[in-house]
Structures are given as structure tokens and as C-alpha cells.
Scaffold this active site. Structure first.
Site, short mmCIF file in Angstrom:
data_model
loop_
_atom_site.label_atom_id
_atom_site.label_comp_id
_atom_site.label_asym_id
_atom_site.label_seq_id
_atom_site.Cartn_x
_atom_site.Cartn_y
_atom_site.Cartn_z
CB SER A 160 -0.88 0.02 1.53
OG SER A 160 -1.75 0.69 1.80
CG ASP A 211 -2.35 4.26 -1.27
OD1 ASP A 211 -3.03 3.78 -2.29
OD2 ASP A 211 -2.99 3.03 0.09
CG ASP A 226 -3.31 -0.71 -2.06
OD1 ASP A 226 -3.05 0.48 -1.96
OD2 ASP A 226 -3.13 -1.52 -1.53
CG ASP A 257 -6.51 0.29 -0.19
OD1 ASP A 257 -5.64 1.61 -0.35
OD2 ASP A 257 -6.48 -0.64 0.46
#
Length: 448
Positions: free
Chosen positions: A104, A241, A243, A245
Site C-alpha cells: 500500500s 497511494d 495500491d 485503495d
């Protein structure tokens, strides 16, 4: 045994904490646990695997694929794709298991493994515990035609972007947006989805090299996004960010619009459309008091949970709510996704701008953020934070003075010997004063 799984999968320093051997063993055990639960009954099991742009994702992907295929699971490689994209493709392709390799917003040297159940949902805690318990056990290996097959699924980005674009009904023509892709998993899908929706897109930090993910960019570093929005005369900017999410936003003047404000915009939008389930939004106890006050004034109920998007999602599932999120920018629109999705959030905020003709600053002004001060008091016995009478009396005294003008939250850290003192008040000076006084009491009363 020491838990491998944290609140968001297994994470650690790649090739030190998170090794190829560990990734392989975790994948084998995940296959065994799901098989024993009957998840693969009557068909060849199928898994999809995606990753972000970290260079370590390449060898970890190979290890995960080796583990799954050696356990008899067919694998489709999705390539670089956001976490919510892997969740979507898990559901779309009817896969029994989804695997995302990402840490992440963590720095590049870290990486992580997140397993998703059929339908793109996070694995239950009980399944994660079962996987951990089977690590290192002997097993009968399939041979011949019973080993898993591995194929590349080449159109995941296009299919995911098309899904995202399909969730809005009003085109974004006429809106110029800067999208900070964090040199991460959304560098292809993010700009494509926004362009397909009609927006003019200026993508920054969209040239990943395996080493630069989250490096002075993305939702944890908004400086370059703020500058780019002003430079290009954009209507707004959004930062993802690594990833993708989560996202945070910037208005046309470069002012930050945080997760609470984004959640407020979307709550009132859904309420106006009659689509906000039970007229309620789910947030955490860290949401600004200004958000809670604005929602109450707008006729929206607020259900607050412990900090962490997993707790937000649990509350949404249990009670049937369809919108929830965190100040950090995790926003879950469960009518369209099973997890937080930064690109999806961006599209729906921009659609609100397009349908109302209002600027992002105007939409965000529905709530006034109270000054918030957070003091981390380290080196104390956090286990006594909830039971010390002197500390409780000090908190009660400060709360009596603040009344409904502010809020105090004392929260022991889940992983460190730290007690977090958070105070919101009408002015920065008042919040700082209350926080400092209470931090002194915490140090004195909970000293080790």
C-alpha cells in the site's frame, strides 16, 4: 505462535521478513485451507494474482504462483493492478481466490500479501488463522495433469477501468483533473478510467520504475499535486497511494480536501439521490467532529467504529450500510466495490462536481474541520489507560470545559507502548493546550 497476518494481510521488508519461501508456503496453505472448506468442490480451483509496481513484487509473484500451482490451483496473472482491481477481477472471473502483492502506502522496500475470498472479499480472520497453523505441514503433492496451469490475463486493466467508468451516469466532460498515481498500481488504470469518463487528465507520478513507488508522491505527499493543480489551472487534483485503495484531494486553489470531507460530499450526494442506505454513513472515531456535526445538520446519521477500514467494512456488512470511510482517504462505496477504491472515489466526487456545477472547494465547505491535535505519549503502560482514575478525572474535567465545542479521545496504540491523545477544539491553541495537559497526566500516571 507469532501472528503473520496483520490488519491488512502479511507485510514486511521484502526478501528479509517477507521472503519467497514464506510467500510460497502461505499460498500452498491458503489453497489447502480453502480446499478443506469445500471451496474447490466440483471444479478446478482458480486464483487470480495481481501486484503493484515494487520490484520485489516480481519474485514474490513467482513464489505465489509456484505455491498455488504446485497445490493444484490454476492461476491467472493480472499483472500490475490496484488492490480494488484485483478484488473486482476476483469476482468478475469467478475465481476462488484473489492474491494482491502490495504494501500500500509503505516505502518501496516493504511488500505484502493479501488474500481475497471468492467475490473479492477479505478473508475471514478464522481462515487466516487456519492458514498460519498449517505452515510447514507435510502434504501430498498433485502430479501430472493435477498440477495448476498458469496463464496471463492481458485485459485486466481495460476491464477494471471500464467497470469504474460504468458506475457513474453523468459524463465528466469539461473538468480538468490532475491525478497523482504514486508511481504505483493505478498508473495505467487511473488515467484511463477518468479519460473514458470524459475528463481531461493530467497524470503525474505515473512512470513507475520499480523503485519509486510512494517516493515523495501519492496520498502521503501532497506537495507536488498541490503545485500541479495550480500550475495547470485544474478544477481539482486527486492523489492515490501505491495500491490505489485510497485517495485524498486538492481543490483548484491547492487546498487539501481530506477523507472526512470526501465522505461528507459523497454522503450528501447519495442522500439527495435517495441512495444512502438507512441515511447513515460509517466513519471511525478519528473522524473530525466537524464531519459529525455537518452530517447531523444535513440529516445523515453517523455510525463510528474503531480505527481501521476493516472495522468500517464490518459495520457496513453487518448493518447494511453502503458508504463508509476514514479520514486517511479509504472510502468504501459498497454498491460498486468490496473494498476502498481511490479511482472509484475520484470518479464519484468529480461526478458530483459535474452534476451540481459546484467547485470542489464549495462541496467540501459543507463541513468545517475543527483544529485537531494528536500527541503520541511513548514509553508508558498503555494497558492502564482505560482504568486509571486520575487520568479519567483529568479527561472529564477537560471535557466539561470543552462541552459540545470539541472532543477528546485517548487511544492506546495497538502495536506500540504508546497512548495517543487526540483533541479537537474551536481553535488550534485551545486544542494544543488541552492535549498538552492531558499528555502530561498520561506520562505521570502511566509511567513504566
Amino acid at each position: 505462535m507469532t501472528r503473520l497476518f496483520g490488519t491488512d494481510g502479511v507485510r514486511g521488508l521484502a526478501n528479509a521478513d517477507l521472503t519467497a519461501e514464506l510467500a510460497l508456503d502461505l499460498s500452498v496453505c491458503a489453497a489447502h485451507v480453502l480446499a478443506d472448506r469445500g471451496e474447490f468442490e466440483g471444479h478446478r480451483p482458480l486464483a487470480v494474482v495481481g501486484r503493484d509496481t515494487r520490484i520485489s513484487g516480481q519474485f514474490l509473484e513467482a513464489a505465489v504462483v509456484a505455491g498455488l500451482a504446485s497445490a493444484g490451483v490454476d492461476v491467472l496473472l493480472l499483472g500490475v493492478l490496484p488492490t480494488p482491481g484485483v478484488a473486482y477481477m476476483t469476482e468478475r472471473l469467478g475465481a476462488d481466490l484473489g492474491v494482491m502483492l502490495s504494501a500500500s502506502h509503505n516505502p518501496m522496500p516493504d511488500n505484502g500479501i493479501k488474500f481475497l475470498a471468492r467475490g473479492g472479499h477479505k478473508l475471514d480472520d478464522a481462515i487466516e488463522i487456519a492458514i498460519e497453523r498449517r505452515m510447514g505441514e507435510p502434504w501430498d503433492r498433485p502430479t501430472g495433469g493435477n498440477v495448476g496451469r498458469v496463464d496471463v490475463y492481458a485485459t485486466a486493466v481495460e476491464e477494471y477501468a471500464a467497470h469504474l467508468e460504468s458506475t457513474i451516469t453523468h459524463p465528466l466532460v469539461g473538468l480538468k483533473v490532475v491525478l497523482d498515481c504514486a508511481e504505483g498500481a493505478a498508473h495505467a488504470a487511473g488515467p484511463r478510467a477518468l479519460e473514458d469518463a470524459g475528463a481531461t487528465v493530467i497524470a503525474i507520478h505515473a512512470d513507475p520504475d520499480g523503485l519509486n513507488i510512494n517516493d515523495s508522491c501519492g496520498s502521503t505527499h501532497l506537495e507536488s499535486l498541490r503545485a500541479a493543480v495550480v500550475e495547470h489551472g485544474a478544477h481539482a487534483g486527486f492523489a492515490l497511494d501505491g495500491d490505489a485503495d485510497r485517495c485524498l484531494a486538492v481543490d483548484a486553489d491547492g487546498n487539501v480536501v481530506d477523507g472526512d470531507q470526501i465522505l461528507a460530499i459523497l454522503s450528501l450526494s447519495l442522500l439527495e439521490q435517495g441512495r444512502l442506505a438507512k441515511d447513515t454513513v460509517v466513519a471511525t472515531v478519528m473522524s473530525n467532529l466537524g464531519f459529525v456535526q455537518a452530517m447531523r445538520a444535513g440529516g445523515v446519521g453517523v455510525r463510528q467504529t474503531k480505527v481501521g477500514d476493516r472495522y468500517v467494512l464490518e459495520a457496513m456488512k453487518v448493518s447494511g450500510y453502503n458508504l463508509g470511510g476514514e479520514q486517511s482517504g479509504h472510502v468504501i462505496l459498497s454498491d460498486h466495490a468490496t473494498t476502498g477504491d481511490g479511482i472509484l472515489t475520484t470518479l464519484h466526487v468529480m461526478e458530483r462536481m459535474a452534476t451540481t456545477g459546484r467547485s470542489l472547494a464549495e462541496l467540501a465547505s459543507v463541513m468545517t474541520r475543527l483544529p485537531q491535535v494528536l500527541v503520541n505519549v511513548a514509553g508508558v503502560d498503555k494497558s492502564r489507560a482505560d482504568e486509571d482514575a486520575v487520568l479519567a478525572a483529568a479527561v472529564a474535567e477537560e471535557e466539561a470545559v470543552l462541552g459540545e465545542r470539541g472532543r477528546i479521545l485517548l487511544r492506546p496504540s495497538g502495536t506500540e507502548p504508546i497512548v495517543r491523545v487526540m483533541v479537537e477544539a474551536p481553535t488550534q491553541d485551545e486544542a494544543q493546550g488541552v492535549a498538552s495537559r492531558l499528555a502530561d497526566v498520561v506520562r505521570r500516571q502511566l509511567a513504566l
